[in-house]
Design a protein around this motif. Structure first.
Motif, short mmCIF file in Angstrom:
data_model
loop_
_atom_site.label_atom_id
_atom_site.label_comp_id
_atom_site.label_asym_id
_atom_site.label_seq_id
_atom_site.Cartn_x
_atom_site.Cartn_y
_atom_site.Cartn_z
N ARG A 134 0.76 -1.29 -0.22
CA ARG A 134 0.32 -0.28 -0.21
C ARG A 134 0.37 1.30 -0.40
O ARG A 134 1.57 1.71 0.77
CB ARG A 134 -1.05 -0.53 1.30
N LYS A 166 -0.30 5.39 7.80
CA LYS A 166 -0.80 4.05 8.67
C LYS A 166 0.20 3.44 9.32
O LYS A 166 -0.83 3.53 11.08
CB LYS A 166 -1.99 3.37 7.80
N TYR A 204 -6.77 11.03 10.88
CA TYR A 204 -8.16 10.77 10.72
C TYR A 204 -9.26 12.09 11.01
O TYR A 204 -8.51 12.70 12.06
CB TYR A 204 -8.58 9.63 11.20
N VAL A 243 -9.94 7.59 6.75
CA VAL A 243 -11.07 7.17 7.12
C VAL A 243 -10.36 5.80 7.78
O VAL A 243 -10.47 4.84 6.43
CB VAL A 243 -12.14 7.10 5.06
N PHE A 259 -17.53 1.14 5.02
CA PHE A 259 -18.15 -0.23 5.09
C PHE A 259 -20.29 0.53 4.26
O PHE A 259 -21.43 -0.32 4.77
CB PHE A 259 -18.53 -0.95 6.54
N GLY A 278 -9.63 2.47 3.28
CA GLY A 278 -9.86 1.18 3.49
C GLY A 278 -8.76 -0.01 2.50
O GLY A 278 -7.68 -1.00 2.36
N THR A 296 -3.14 -8.69 -2.98
CA THR A 296 -3.16 -8.54 -1.48
C THR A 296 -4.20 -8.25 -1.37
O THR A 296 -4.91 -7.78 -0.82
CB THR A 296 -1.32 -7.98 -1.81
N HIS A 323 -10.88 -11.25 2.45
CA HIS A 323 -10.94 -11.73 4.13
C HIS A 323 -11.44 -10.88 4.89
O HIS A 323 -12.39 -11.35 6.05
CB HIS A 323 -9.65 -11.86 4.43
N SER A 331 -15.10 -12.35 6.86
CA SER A 331 -15.26 -11.91 7.87
C SER A 331 -16.02 -11.43 9.07
O SER A 331 -16.72 -12.03 9.46
CB SER A 331 -13.58 -11.25 8.83
N ASN A 359 2.92 -3.71 5.98
CA ASN A 359 2.34 -3.06 5.36
C ASN A 359 2.83 -3.95 4.12
O ASN A 359 2.24 -4.10 3.37
CB ASN A 359 4.05 -1.62 4.62
N LYS A 372 2.28 -7.64 3.94
CA LYS A 372 1.60 -8.60 3.95
C LYS A 372 0.14 -8.04 3.88
O LYS A 372 -0.21 -8.91 4.53
CB LYS A 372 1.97 -9.38 4.94
N GLY A 373 -0.01 -6.99 3.34
CA GLY A 373 -1.64 -6.76 3.44
C GLY A 373 -2.26 -6.80 5.29
O GLY A 373 -3.77 -6.64 4.68
N ILE A 400 -2.19 -4.28 6.76
CA ILE A 400 -3.21 -2.80 6.32
C ILE A 400 -4.33 -2.17 5.39
O ILE A 400 -2.96 -2.48 4.78
CB ILE A 400 -1.69 -1.51 6.50
N GLN A 401 -5.57 -1.56 6.30
CA GLN A 401 -6.17 -1.44 5.57
C GLN A 401 -6.70 -0.36 6.08
O GLN A 401 -6.01 0.77 5.41
CB GLN A 401 -7.57 -2.76 5.61
N CYS A 402 -8.36 -0.52 6.64
CA CYS A 402 -8.01 1.32 7.50
C CYS A 402 -7.36 1.92 7.47
O CYS A 402 -6.75 3.10 8.32
CB CYS A 402 -9.17 1.72 7.74
N GLY A 403 -6.24 1.10 8.62
CA GLY A 403 -5.00 1.54 9.22
C GLY A 403 -5.94 2.08 11.24
O GLY A 403 -4.75 2.18 11.46
N PHE A 404 -6.80 1.86 10.96
CA PHE A 404 -7.09 2.22 12.61
C PHE A 404 -6.87 1.64 13.54
O PHE A 404 -6.32 1.73 14.68
CB PHE A 404 -9.03 2.82 12.64
N SER A 408 -4.21 -0.43 12.77
CA SER A 408 -2.52 -0.73 12.75
C SER A 408 -2.07 0.24 14.32
O SER A 408 -0.50 -0.68 14.68
CB SER A 408 -2.42 0.03 10.99
N ARG A 438 -11.37 -4.90 12.07
CA ARG A 438 -12.94 -4.38 10.99
C ARG A 438 -12.55 -5.31 9.56
O ARG A 438 -13.41 -5.61 8.82
CB ARG A 438 -14.30 -4.23 11.40
N CYS A 439 -11.73 -4.96 9.08
CA CYS A 439 -11.43 -4.28 8.06
C CYS A 439 -10.94 -6.11 6.76
O CYS A 439 -10.79 -6.45 6.58
CB CYS A 439 -10.25 -3.23 7.06
N THR A 440 -9.42 -6.56 7.12
CA THR A 440 -8.73 -7.62 7.52
C THR A 440 -9.56 -8.93 7.29
O THR A 440 -8.78 -9.59 6.87
CB THR A 440 -7.48 -7.35 7.76
N GLY A 441 -9.90 -9.32 8.62
CA GLY A 441 -10.28 -10.56 9.13
C GLY A 441 -9.44 -11.32 9.45
O GLY A 441 -9.38 -12.75 9.23
N GLN A 479 -4.06 -11.51 7.34
CA GLN A 479 -3.08 -11.02 6.46
C GLN A 479 -2.19 -9.96 7.94
O GLN A 479 -0.94 -9.95 8.28
CB GLN A 479 -3.27 -9.86 5.83
#
Lengths: 793, 334, 152
Positions: free
Chosen positions: A13, A19, A26, A265, A269, A507, A685, A692, A696, C93, C95-96, C98-102, C104, C136-139, C142
Motif C-alpha cells: 500500500r 498508517k 483521520y 477514513v 463499509f 481502507g 494482496t 478476508h 469475516s 505493510n 503482507k497487506g 493494513i487496510q483502513c489503518g485505524f 494498525s 474490521r477490515c482484514t479478517g 494478513q
C-alpha cells in the motif's frame, strides 16, 4: 496476456507507511486553533411529540458558544433517497416529533467536551409520548401508529440533473401503513410456471439488524472562514462530492463555498455515505460561531444513531423441474428502515438487483416493501441487500435440493447465468465466471468427500461437521450523484506524476490500485507517483467509494487520464526523435523508445521539457473521465426496477465448513472458501484483503452479530456485547481469483469489495444444516437457536 | 465520554487508605487497576468525589507461600498472577481463571483484588446515562425499580468475575483492613448475594481488600476453571464453573473424597452447588454420576435475564460445563 | 484536581501537569499531540488505543494518566527510528495487514511486544496475543501472516 509490470502485482500500500507509523491523519485527529467541541442532545423516547425545548440555562453556562434546536432549522430536509416519489424526510434537529431513540433534538458548541456535555444536561425538553411500533409487519397493519404523515415540500436533489426515470403516478396501496418504499418487478408468467413445475416449496427467512463497526467513530470538523465566505470540512466519509452536495443543499451555500478536505477514513463499509445530523450541526455551528467546531460521536452514538444494516424478512417460493431447473420464483421482501426512510427504497430495489443476476429464472415476481418503525435508521452496509437476499435464496435452494435428493451443486450449475447473458432489465453480462467460481469453491472445500463424511458421522457425536455453498453478485458502480468519476494526471518536469482523484481510500486500497493503473498505463514506477485525493477543491469529481465502483469507474478514469498524458508525451517525443508520428513509440521506466529500435529513446523528463518549450508551454496534464454506467443517462427506477443498473457484475461462489458443538450449540467456522470473479485482480494482496474482510464480516453476521433491540432500545452498543469476530475466530481460508477480464473494466477489473460478504451467509447456514440435519431460518445462527433447533432447550 | 472531575489520593500505607476512605464518608471509590471502574465512571454509573488509589501501597503486590498458605496481595495484576511460577505450579486453576479474564490488553492493568470486588452486571444497568434515561432509574443505579423483574427495591444484577469461583473452591479467605482493624473471612462470606451491593465493601463496611489467603491444596486435590463464552477473549462468562475434587483411590477406581463446585455468571453472587457436592461425595467417578451431578448443579442456579443470554440457555450450559470440568478435574478421558 | 507526573514517552522524559481525571489516551492525544494512538471505543474493548506501558500492551483509555506516573510509554510514533520503519511496520505493510489503518498502531505494538516475550509464537499464540485488538477490515488473516513472517 497479463504481461504487466504493475497490474496484478502485490504492490504494498502506498499509504501503508503513514498508517503504520501513526502519521496518517483521520478526522478524529484533526485539531484546529480555537476549535470548539460540539455535542448533540438526543431523544430518549422512540416516538414522541416535541412540545418544548428550553435552552436558556444551557446558553448561560460559561464556555457555551452556541445552542441550536430544530426551531433554527425549520425548513432543512435531506435524505439518502430524495425523489418526488420519496421526498426527503430527515431533519438535522427534530421540530415536530422524534421518531427513534437517539433522534437529534439540539446541539451545542462549547469550549470543551466537558462543558458541552454539561450544557446538554441543562436543556429541558418536554415530550408527549406517542404510541410506538417496532415490528415492521405490525407497523404495516391498519391502526398501527403512524410515524410519518407530514407533507414535505422539499425539492428533490435527484431531480436537478434530470436523470430520473419518466414520472408515472403510482397509486400506493393505502391499506399498507408506514410504507416508505415499494418495489415491484415481474417477468414471464409466474402462475403458469408454478403449475408446470414438478415441485415447489415456500420458505420464510429473517435477518436481524447488524452494525458496520468501523473502527474510527464518526466525526466531523467544520471551520467557516467569513473572510472568504467558505466552509472547510473534514469528514470521515466515503464520498466527498456527495457530502458536499448534501451540505450545500442543506446549508444553502453554493458548492464552490464548501471544501471537503482530505482525511484518512478509519473504515466505512457503507456506513459513512449518508449526511448525518452531527455533520450538518458542526457546519452550522461553525458558521454561527465563526469558529471551528468538532463533533465526534461516542461509540454508543455510532451504534445507535448512525446506520444499521436492514433487518429483512424474505418469503420465497420456487418451482422447479425434477432435475432442478428453476421455472419460477416469487419473492416478497419486507425491510424495516427504522424511524426515517434511510436507504429503505434502495435496499428493497437492491434485493432484487442482487437476486436476478445469479440464476436464470424465466418466470419471476419480486415485491419489496420498506417500512417505517420506531427503530434506529437503516442504511447501506457492505453488500446492501445482497447478504439478506443471497442468504434467503441459497438457503431455500439447499432445502429444495434436499427435498429432491439432488446435490445443491447440480442445481446451481444447471441454473447459473453465463457470460453473454442479457438480464431482463437489459444489463449485459460481458464477463461472468459463476460456473468457474462454483467449480473452484467446490473443489477447494472438497465438496464430494466432505458431504459424504457429514452423512456418515455418527448421530451421537458431540461435534458435527458440515459443508455448504452459496453464490453472490454485486454491481460495479451505477448511476448516482455525481454520476461519473474523473481523474487528472499532472506530469512533473522530472518525469514523475501526481494523480488527482476524488476517490477516497477507506481502507480498500484505492490509492494503491489507482497508482498501479497509472503506473502501468504511463510506464513509470509506483515510487514516481504522488496521489492527491479526497479533496473537493483539488480533485475532479468521483462517484465515491461505494456502489463498488472504484476499481471499474475510477479505474477507467485514471487509465484514460494516464493515456491522455502519455499521448501528449509521445507526441513531444516524436518531435524530439524526428518521427512523423508517435506510432511505434513505447514507454517504460520513465523512458520513451521506438519499439523497433530501442536505442532511439528520450526520457519522460526530456519529452515534458520539450513540450513546455516547443508545444505552447504545455506541461502535460492528462485527463480522463468515466460515467457510472456508460450505457445510460438515467437512474434506474427504484419502484419498477426499470432501467439499467450497472455496467458489470462481480460474482463469487463461497463455501464453508463448520463444526457444531451439539451440546453448547456453538458453531465454529472451520474453513471459508471464496472463488471470486473480479474480472482481473489489480492487486492480489488487496483483493485477498477485501475477500478476508468480507468473509469475516459475513461470518460474524451469520453466527453472532446482531443489534439487540427491545422497544427501540439498543441493548448492545459496544464491542463487548455486539459480538463481532476477534482474531481467535479466524477460520482457515482459501481464495481463488477467477480472471474473466471484464471488457469495460480497466485492465479487465471489476467489483471486489462487497459481494463476498453475501455468499458466506448462505454457505454457513447450509453447512450448519449439513452438520446437524436441521434448518435454521434466521440469522445470526446463535448457539441458543442451534439448541432450540435440536430441541435441547 | 470523559471522566468527571474527582479528587485523587495515593496513600502510602493501608492505615492512611482506611483513614482516607473514612473521611469521604461513602462518597469515594477505591481504584485498583481501574479497568472496570473507568468504564463505569464514563457511563456515569457513579460520580464519586474522590478516588483512593492503592497503587503506592507496596505491601499489596506480593505473592508468597508460608505455613502451607499462599498469600496474594490484592494489587497483584492478573499478569502478575499469570507470571507467578508458584501459582502456575500450585494453583493452576487460578492461573487459568486469570488468563480467562478480559483481554490481553486489560490483564497487565486489572488486579486480582479488583476481580474479586467486581461489581455485578445487568443489561439495564451497564449502559450510559443517556441510554438509561429512556427508563426510570433502576434500583441498582439509585432508583427503586428492577427492569428485569419489574419488582420494586430489588436487584438481580449478575456476578460474573472469573477468579472468585476458583478461590472459593480452594477454601480461600480474604483479609480486609477497615476502621475496626483487620479481619479475615472466607471469600464466600465476602459476598452478599444482593445485586445492588454485591459484597461487604460495596455494602459500606469502609474496608479495603488487602490479601487473599489460599490454603495450599493437598496433593490429591485437582481444581479446574471452565469458562464458557461466545468469543474466547474480551467477553465476560456466559457461565463459568470452578470444580475442586479431592480424589481417593479405591480398588474400584477413583472416588471423590471432597469436592466443591462454584458457578459464576448465574446470580448476584458466586453460587456453590452444595447438592451437587453431596451427590459427589464418597462416590466413584463414573459417567452416570457426572451426568447426575451436572443436572443437580444446573438446578441449583437461578439465572434471570440480566444479559442477552436466556436463562434457559444458561441452565443448559451449566450442565455441559460442569460435566466437562468434572471430567477434567477427575482426569477422565472422553 | 491537577497533578504533575513524569512519563518517559518514546524515550523522552516528560514532566506533565494533568487533570487526575484524564486518561493516558487523552494525555497522549491531546496534551502531547500523539494522535497515532487511536480512540476506537473508549471502553477498553477494541484495542485501538494500545500503547506499551513498561513494555506491556495496555488499553490506554482505561488507564488514568496519573497511574502511569514514573512509567515508560511507547506509542506508535516511537517505533520507527531515523526514518526507517520498524521491521514489524514493514511486515504489516508488505503482507497487506493494513487496510483502513485505524487498528494498525495498536496491532503493531502488540505484535512487537509478543515477539519480545516469545520470539517463536505459534499461530494460536499470535491469535491470543491480538485477541483484544479488533480489526474490521482484514479478517485478521494478513495481520497473522505479517506476525508469522518473523517466526522461524
Amino acid at each position: 496476456m497479463n504481461d504487466y509490470n504493475y497490474i496484478g502485482k502485490e504492490i504494498p500500500r502506498v499509504d501503508g507507511p503513514a498508517k503504520a507509523t501513526g502519521q496518517a491523519v483521520y478526522t478524529v485527529d484533526v485539531k484546529l486553533p480555537e476549535m470548539l467541541y460540539g455535542k448533540i442532545l438526543r431523544s430518549p423516547h422512540p416516538h414522541a411529540r416535541l412540545l418544548k425545548v428550553d435552552t436558556s440555562a444551557a446558553e448561560q453556562l460559561p464556555g457555551v458558544e452556541a445552542v441550536i434546536t430544530g426551531e433554527d432549522l425549520q425548513e432543512v430536509r435531506y435524505a439518502f433517497v430524495d425523489t418526488p416519489r420519496y421526498p426527503a424526510d430527515e431533519q438535522p434537529l427534530a421540530t415536530e416529533k422524534v421518531r427513534y431513540i437517539g433522534d437529534e433534538v439540539a446541539a451545542v458548541a462549547a469550549e470543551s467536551e466537558a462543558i458541552a456535555e454539561k450544557a446538554l444536561s441543562l436543556i429541558k425538553v418536554e415530550y408527549e409520548i406517542l404510541p410506538a411500533v417496532f415490528d415492521p409487519e405490525k407497523a404495516m397493519q391498519e391502526g398501527a401508529p403512524v410515524i410519518h404523515g407530514e407533507q414535505s415540500a422539499s425539492t428533490s436533489f435527484w431531480e436537478d440533473w434530470g436523470v430520473a426515470q419518466q414520472k408515472k403516478t403510482v397509486q400506493e396501496d393505502p391499506s399498507i401503513n408506514n410504507l416508505s418504499g415499494h418495489t415491484f418487478v415481474s417477468f414471464g408468467d409466474v402462475e403458469q410456471a408454478f403449475q408446470e413445475a414438478d415441485y415447489s416449496r415456500e420458505d420464510r427467512f429473517e435477518l436481524k439488524p447488524t452494525a458496520h463497526c468501523q473502527m474510527e467513530p464518526h466525526a466531523a470538523v467544520a471551520s467557516y472562514n467569513p473572510l472568504e465566505d467558505k466552509l472547510h470540512v473534514w469528514l470521515s466519509t466515503q464520498g466527498i462530492f456527495l457530502k458536499r452536495l448534501f451540505l450545500s443543499k442543506t446549508l444553502g451555500l453554493p458548492a464552490s463555498k464548501i471544501r471537503v478536505h482530505h482525511s484518512f477514513v478509519g473504515g466505512a463499509f457503507g456506513g459513512k455515505i449518508d449526511l448525518f445530523p452531527y455533520e450538518f450541526c458542526a457546519a452550522y455551528l461553525s458558521i454561527k460561531t465563526r469558529r471551528p467546531v468538532k463533533i465526534e460521536l461516542d461509540r454508543e452514538e455510532v451504534f445507535m444513531t448512525t446506520r444499521q444494516r436492514h433487518p429483512i424478512i424474505v418469503k420465497i417460493k420456487t418451482g422447479v423441474k425434477k432435475d432442478g431447473t428453476i421455472l419460477a420464483q416469487d419473492i416478497r421482501v419486507i425491510a424495516d428502515n427504522g424511524g426515517y426512510r434511510g436507504s429503505g427504497p434502495v435496499v428493497i430495489f437492491l434485493c432484487h438487483g442482487f437476486s436476478f443476476p445469479v440464476y436464470n429464472v424465466p418466470n419471476y415476481r419480486y415485491e419489496g416493501f420498506s417500512i417505517y418503525t420506531n427503530n434506529g435508521i437503516r442504511g447501506p452496509q457492505r453488500g446492501h441487500g445482497a447478504p439478506q437476499i443471497r442468504f434467503a435464496i441459497d438457503s431455500h435452494l439447499d432445502l429444495i435440493a434436499r427435498d429432491l435428493d439432488l446435490d445443491l451443486l447440480t442445481i446451481m450449475h444447471k441454473n447459473v447465468r453465463q457470460e453473454g447473458d442479457v438480464l431482463p432489465n437489459g444489463d449485459r453480462l460481458d464477463s461472468c465466471g459463476l460456473t468457474e467460481c462454483l467449480m473452484g469453491a467446490a473443489g477447494a472445500i472438497d465438496w464430494q468427500k466432505k458431504r459424504e463424511q457429514s452423512h456418515l458421522q455418527a448421530n451421537g457425536n458431540r461435534y458435527r461437521r458440515g459443508v455448504g455453498i452459496s453464490l453472490c453478485s454485486m454491481f460495479s458502480g451505477a448511476m448516482y450523484y455525481p454520476f461519473a468519476s474523473a481523474a487528472v494526471v499532472k506530469m512533473h518536469d522530472d518525469g514523475s506524476a501526481t494523480l488527482f482523484t476524488g476517490a477516497q481510500d477507506i481502507g480498500q486500497g484505492s490509492y494503491t490500485t489507482m497508482s498501479q493503473v497509472l503506473a502501468e498505463e504511463l510506464g513509470i514506477g509506483i515510487e514516481d507517483i504522488c496521489v492527491v485525493a479526497g479533496d473537493t477543491e483539488l480533485c475532479p469529481i468521483d462517484l465515491g467509494s461505494f456502489l463498488s465502483c472504484t476499481a471499474l469507474v475510477t479505474g477507467n478514469a485514471v487509465k484514460k487520464a494516464a493515456a491522455d498524458a502519455k499521448r501528449q508525451m509521445l507526441e513531444s517525443a516524436a518531435d524530439l526523435l524526428g518521427l512523423a508520428d508517435p506510432a511505434g513509440l513505447k514507454t517504460q521506466n520513465k523512458m520513451i523508445y521506438l519499439e523497433d529500435d530501442p536505442q532511439k529513446s528520450v526520457s519522460f523528463a526530456q519529452a515534458i521539457q520539450a513540450s513546455v518549450l516547443k508545444r505552447d508551454g504545455n506541461p502535460i496534464i492528462g485527463r480522463g473521465s468515466f460515467k457510472g454506467y456508460p450505457r445510460t443517462e438515467r437512474y434506474p427506477s427504484l419502484a419498477k426496477a426499470k432501467g439499467l443498473f450497472t455496467g458489470a457484475y462481480g460474482f463469487a461462489a463461497q463455501a464453508a465448513e463448520v463444526e457444531v458443538d451439539t451440546l453448547t450449540g456453538l458453531v465454529r467456522l472451520v474453513k471459508a472458501v471464496t472463488f471470486h470473479d473480479c474480472g482481473f485482480p489489480l492487486n492480489k494482496t488487496v483483493v485477498e484483503g477485501q475477500i478476508h474482510g468480507c468473509v469475516s464480516m459475513g461470518a460474524g453476521q451469520a453466527l453472532s452479530e446482531e443489534v439487540h433491540l427491545e422497544k427501540g432500545q439498543l441493548f448492545n452498543p459496544s464491542f463487548l456485547h455486539y459480538q463481532l469476530p476477534i482474531a481467535l475466530d479466524t477460520p482457515e481460508s482459501a481464495e481463488g481469483l477467477v480472471a474473466t477480464i471484464e471488457p469495460s473494466g480497466p485492465f479487465g477489473a471489476k467489483e471486489v469489495g462487497e459481494g463476498c460478504v453475501a455468499g458466506i451467509l448462505g454457505a454457513i447456514a447450509n453447512a450448519v444444516h449439513d452438520a446437524i440435519g436441521v434448518r435454521i431460518y434466521s440469522l445470526p445462527i446463535t448457539p441458543e437457536k442451534v439448541l432450540r433447533a435440536l430441541k435441547k432447550i | 465520554m470523559r471522566l468527571l472531575e474527582f479528587d485523587y489520593f495515593e496513600p502510602r500505607n493501608l492505615e492512611d487508605a482506611v483513614t482516607k476512605v473514612r473521611e469521604f464518608d461513602g462518597n469515594y471509590q477505591i481504584i485498583a487497576g481501574g479497568t472496570d471502574l473507568l468504564t463505569a465512571l464514563k457511563q456515569r454509573l457513579s460520580a464519586p468525589a474522590g478516588l483512593v488509589s492503592l497503587d503506592h501501597i507496596s505491601s499489596l503486590k506480593d505473592i508468597w507461600e508460608e505455613d502451607d498458605v499462599i498469600t496474594i496481595g490484592a494489587m497483584c495484576t492478573l499478569e502478575d498472577v499469570l507470571s507467578s511460577s508458584l501459582i502456575a505450579e500450585k494453583l493452576p486453576a487460578l492461573n487459568q481463571a486469570a488468563w480467562d479474564v478480559g483481554s490481553p490488553l486489560l490483564r497487565p492493568l486489572a488486579t486480582i483484588g479488583g476481580n474479586i470486588c467486581l461489581n455485578t452486571r445487568c443489561r439495564f444497568y451497564n449502559q450510559s446515562s443517556f441510554w438509561r434515561s429512556s427508563r426510570d432509574t433502576c434500583y441498582k443505579a439509585g432508583g427503586n425499580i428492577c427492569h428485569v423483574t419489574n419488582k420494586r427495591d430489588s436487584c438481580v444484577a449478575t456476578f460474573s468475575a472469573d477468579i472468585p469461583p476458583v478461590l472459593i473452591a480452594h477454601g480461600a479467605r480474604v483479609r480486609l483492613a477497615g476502621p475496626k482493624g483487620v479481619r479475615t473471612l472466607p471469600l464466600e462470606q465476602f459476598y452478599t448475594a444482593d445485586g445492588r451491593f454485591p459484597h461487604v465493601i460495596m455494602a459500606g463496611s469502609g474496608e479495603i481488600l488487602q490479601e487473599i489467603e489460599v490454603p495450599l491444596p493437598a496433593p490429591q486435590v485437582s481444581c479446574v476453571y471452565h469458562k464458557f463464552r461466545m468469543r474466547e477473549s474480551i467477553d465476560f462468562p456466559v457461565l463459568g464453573v470452578a470444580v475442586m475434587l479431592k480424589l481417593g483411590e479405591k480398588k474400584s477406581g477413583k472416588y471423590c473424597e471432597d469436592a466443591c463446585l462454584v458457578i459464576t455468571g448465574a446470580e448476584p453472587a458466586p453460587v456453590e452447588a452444595v447438592q451437587a457436592r453431596e451427590e459427589l461425595l464418597h462416590r466413584r467417578l463414573e459417567p452416570g454420576l457426572l451426568a447426575r451431578v451436572a443436572e443437580i448443579a444446573a438446578s441449583e442456579i437461578h439465572p434471570i435475564k440480566t444479559s442477552l443470554i436466556s436463562p434457559r440457555y444458561k441452565r443448559e450450559i451449566a450442565k455441559i460445563i460442569v460435566t466437562d470440568a468434572l471430567k477434567k478435574a477427575g482426569g477422565i478421558e472422553e | 484536581m491537577e497533578k504533575t507526573i513524569r512519563l518517559t514517552v518514546n524515550g523522552e522524559e516528560k514532566t506533565l501537569k494533568i487533570g487526575v481525571q484524564q486518561t493516558l489516551l487523552e494525555v497522549l492525544r491531546e496534551d502531547l499531540g500523539l494522535t497515532g494512538t487511536k480512540k476506537g471505543c473508549n471502553q477498553g474493548e477494541c484495542g485501538a488505543c494500545t500503547v506499551l506501558l513498561d513494555g506491556k500492551p495496555v488499553s490506554s483509555c482505561l488507564l488514568l494518566a496519573v497511574k502511569a506516573d514514573g512509567k515508560t510509554v511507547l506509542t506508535i510514533e516511537g517505533l520507527a527510528q531515523a526514518g526507517e520503519l520498524h521491521p514489524m511496520q514493514q511486515a504489516f505493510n508488505e503482507k497487506g495487514a493494513i487496510q483502513c489503518g485505524f487498528c494498525s498502531p495498536g496491532m503493531i505494538l502488540v505484535a512487537k511486544s509478543l515477539l519480545e516475550r516469545n520470539p517463536n509464537p505459534s499461530t494460536q499464540e499470535i491469535k491470543e496475543a491480538i485477541a483484544g485488538n479488533i480489526c474490521r477490515c482484514t479478517g485478521y488473516l494478513q495481520i497473522i501472516e505479517a506476525i508469522r513472517s518473523f517466526v522461524s
